[in-house]
Write an enzyme that holds these catalytic residues in place. Structure first.
Site, short mmCIF file in Angstrom:
data_model
loop_
_atom_site.label_atom_id
_atom_site.label_comp_id
_atom_site.label_asym_id
_atom_site.label_seq_id
_atom_site.Cartn_x
_atom_site.Cartn_y
_atom_site.Cartn_z
CG ASN A 162 -56.55 -61.63 -74.07
OD1 ASN A 162 -55.99 -62.15 -73.11
ND2 ASN A 162 -56.66 -60.32 -74.20
CD GLU A 261 -53.27 -56.03 -68.96
OE1 GLU A 261 -54.38 -55.49 -69.18
OE2 GLU A 261 -52.87 -57.03 -69.56
CB CYS A 295 -56.42 -55.24 -72.19
SG CYS A 295 -54.67 -55.69 -72.26
CD GLU A 469 -48.01 -58.64 -65.98
OE1 GLU A 469 -48.11 -59.69 -65.32
OE2 GLU A 469 -48.72 -58.39 -66.97
#
Length: 492
Positions: A162, A261, A295, A469
């Site tokens: 994505n 993640e 997300c 991150e």
């Protein structure tokens, strides 16, 4: 040059092979797989399809290159990232078109992702020269403690489809800055952006073997042997929670360090004192970024019962005004979903919600024809037992649910195994802080619909991930801490 000619030129300029040891090489048996244009369903090109043997060869090369790469001066690694930052901006138009062709997002949005991706390179170029340790006296005296930070070692990096460029730089930036070599496995739907990025990194001076790329249609077969080999020291993964759980089980075998993640189910809370227009704008940003395939997308929109009618009407007007089409065309604001599976899932979730009493305010009709399109849709009265209240929609559907008070909406917002991000719209400062502390998510946006920033720690709690991150802590995921004790006993 015509649009067709420019597309062909951009596609033709991208390497289609594996990158192992700084060389572009064919996969074992010259195997390839098709990369599709999600706007048409047609084949764009073929890319090398790595085998397990190819993956192992790439990891062995990364292991062999680790010592020399870690020994480079931090400034040298910082300079590589800075040069790559500059090159990405110089080629932003071509990189954006490439991303749109393989992923579908409108070119304007793809340009935004390239700029965002480049910022991770610039941010971690700075972090490379700020890796520091410590020196202290032992509490009892006599001895001294030295604290050093060293590269974790060879890393396995798995990136999603994505945000194919930004998720690449968010992992490769800190890995390079810390002095870690890597093997990257991009999503099979969008390998071209990663291949183009690695070509830029090579041009920017990243040494042969420091970054290796193995696109493959058989991710599990290729990556599991690498995880279980004992050669890698870390795995960084962005993707679904279900795959993350499987990878964690595999990593346990060698106690492999991980950062992940994973999935989200973001609640978006609009309280009675919120500015409705501001909240609608925030919902558009949180819901429609990347066609809802994020997300961080607002997945459950809770609106106070006193505002839900006005909010729903205004959101429906905004959503229905968006122009849907192939992302390469002028004026397009919403591109296709990534593939037919994504399109089918969104349609199933919508039908389920309607069967349970939800009402469509705009959109909702799946189009006929080529490509994997779905119209921007607003639903109201979505009940708590609807599938979309518990599963990631990953599409342009905004489900609205009314609430009465703070306690009720907090309970609903936290009633999920996920905990990546949440959004709160209120003009009451005390409420904003109180609710932010009680929400069980790793990130909270207050009166804003976008939280992602290279300078901020990105990540979730519960089933939404492990580690962070970005930000100052992002590089720590690629560093090990070593303590050295020194006895200063007087020899005299």
């Amino acid at each position: 040059m015509s649009q067709e000619g420019r597309e062909a030129a951009v596609l033709g300029a991208v390497p289609k092979q594996l990158c192992i040891g700084g060389q572009w090489v064919d996969a074992e048996g010259a195997a390839t797989f098709d990369v599709l244009d999600p706007a048409t369903g047609e084949v764009l090109c073929q890319v090398a399809d790595a085998s397990p043997a190819d993956g192992m060869r790439a990891l062995e090369v990364a292991v062999a290159a680790q010592a020399d790469f870690a020994a480079l001066p931090p400034q040298a690694r910082a300079d590589m990232l800075t040069r790559a930052f500059t090159l990405l901006h110089e080629r932003i138009d071509d990189m954006a078109l490439l991303m749109t062709l393989e992923m579908g997002k409108p070119v304007a949005e793809a340009r935004g992702e390239i700029a965002y991706a480049a910022e991770f390179l610039r941010h971690f170029a700075g972090e490379a020269t700020r890796i520091s340790g410590g020196y202290q006296t032992a509490p009892a005296g006599g001895a001294r403690f030295l604290i050093a930070k060293q590269p974790v070692g060879p890393c396995l990096l798995i990136t999603p489809w994505n945000f194919p460029m930004a998720m690449g730089t968010r992992k490769l930036g800190p890995a390079i800055a810390a002095g870690c070599t890597s093997v990257v496995k991009p999503a099979h739907q969008t390998p071209l952006s990663m291949l183009a990025l690695v070509d830029i990194l090579r041009e920017a001076g990243v040494p042969d073997g420091a970054v290796n790329v193995v696109p493959t249609l058989h991710s599990g077969q290729v990556m599991e042997p690498l995880i279980r080999s004992g050669l890698a020291r870390k795995l960084s993964f962005t993707g679904s929670t279900s795959v993350g759980r499987l990878l964690l089980e595999q990593c346990a075998d060698k106690v492999l360090r991980t950062s992940m993640e994973l999935g989200g189910n973001a609640p978006f809370l609009v309280f009675e004192d919120a500015d409705v227009d501001e909240a609608v704008a925030g919902a558009m940003a949180a819901k429609m970024r990347n066609m809802g395939e994020a997300c961080t997308a607002a997945n459950r929109i809770y609106v106070h019962e006193s505002l839900i009618e006005e909010f729903g009407q205004k959101l429906a007007e905004k959503m229905s005004s968006l122009t849907v089409g192939r992302g390469t065309e002028p004026g397009i604001q919403v591109g296709p979903l990534i593939d037919d599976a994504a399109q089918n899932k969104v349609a199933e979730l919508l039908e389920d919600a309607m069967d349970r009493g939800a009402r469509v305010l705009s959109g909702g009709i799946r189009p006929d024809g080529a490509g994997f399109f779905f119209p921007p849709t607003v639903l109201t009265g979505v009940p708590g037992d609807a599938r979309m209240a518990h599963e990631e929609i990953f599409g342009p559907v905004a489900p609205l649910t009314p609430f009465r008070d703070e306690a009720e909406v907090l309970a609903a917002a936290n009633a999920t195994e996920f905990g990546l991000v949440s959004y709160v719209f209120t003009n009451d400062l005390r409420r904003a802080l109180r609710v932010a502390e009680k929400l069980e998510t790793g990130m909270v946006g207050i009166n804003q619909g976008v939280v992602s920033n290279p300078a901020a720690p990105f990540g979730g709690v519960k089933a939404s991930g492990v580690g962070r991150e970005g930000g100052a802590v992002g590089i720590d995921e690629f560093l090990e801490i070593k303590y050295v004790g020194i006895d200063l006993k007087d020899s005299a």
